[in-house]
Scaffold this active site. Structure first.
Site: not given
Length: 266
Positions: A25, A27, A145, A147, A176, A201, A230
């Site tokens: 995803d 892009g 995440y 952040r 995740k 990752g 990635r």
């Protein structure tokens, strides 16, 4: 809920209760980087390597999802922001659960940056999407995440524990999140979360062995697998990298055995 159970088995191996998801995803946020220019080719490689599912935005399904070869689960990402926007950490919903169903998705995902200035809005959207997913029997993956200004270390076990638990509390079926750096602290994250936890990752890791060790340590600590982008799709051989990771996640291979797969051996 029978619909969720059926769909979850398309993205999680029923024998191991673990998964290898390859997010593609990127892009929207960083553009057509190496590895996601030829979507069909990359999906072919990771499918042949043994990935359980790929994750992408709605517009890329027609450009890359399977019409041949080994079947692979499809996860539609509902959230987006670009790296050029005023606040890249503010993820907005760009499609719906209903659209994902029409595209044939086996699950959807929502991204929340826990601790960011726009966290409240993202939490509201996560909770709302979770209820819609329940109505339709659609599995929901929450990308949680840590952040924000109050967070010095995105891998701090305490903030990762909070982020993972928050996603489960609001109705996600799979979380995740970041790996904490060692099995002992990640085990606490898994214990504190009542739904499966898979690791991200993150940015491209320096050595392949380091990546495989992280995967091994995470499943040893009770993790349910990986959602790695990635470090798979920009590998020299995405098929071999996927095979090496799947070998650890599903077959219990050691890091040394996985490295042999990565290098093209059996």
């Amino acid at each position: 809920m029978i619909g969720k159970r059926i769909r979850i088995e398309r993205i999680i191996n029923r024998k191991t209760d673990r998964t290898v998801i390859v997010p593609l995803d990127h892009g929207v946020s960083i553009g057509p980087v190496r590895g996601i220019i030829d979507m069909a080719g990359t999906i072919d490689e990771v499918a042949s390597g043994g990935a359980n599912a790929v994750l992408m935005h709605k517009g890329m399904v027609r450009s890359g999802h399977r019409g041949y070869g080994r079947d692979i689960g499809l996860i539609i990402h509902l959230s987006a922001s670009t790296g050029l926007g005023p606040d890249p950490n503010h993820k907005v919903l760009v499609t719906s659960v209903e659209k994902a169903l029409k595209l044939g998705a086996d699950a959807v995902s929502v991204h929340v940056n826990v601790g960011s200035e726009r966290e409240p809005e993202m939490l509201i959207k996560l909770g709302t999407v979770a209820e819609i997913c329940d109505d339709w029997g659609m599995p929901l993956i929450a990308m949680m995440y840590p952040r924000g200004k109050k967070i010095d270390d995105e891998h701090d076990p305490e903030v990762v524990k909070l982020a993972a638990r928050a996603g489960a509390e609001l109705g996600a079926d799979i979380i995740k999140t970041n790996y904490t750096g060692d099995p002992d602290t990640f085990r606490d994250v898994v214990k504190g979360c009542p739904v499966p936890v898979v690791i991200a990752g993150g940015p491209k890791i320096e050595t392949e062995e380091e990546l495989l060790q992280m995967v091994s340590d995470s499943v040893e600590a009770g993790g349910a697998g990986v959602a790695i982008g990635r470090n798979i799709f920009q590998a020299d051989s995405p098929a071999n990298m996927t095979g090496a990771i799947a070998g650890i996640v599903h077959d219990g291979l050691s890091v040394e055995e996985a490295v042999r797969i990565l290098k093209g051996g059996e």
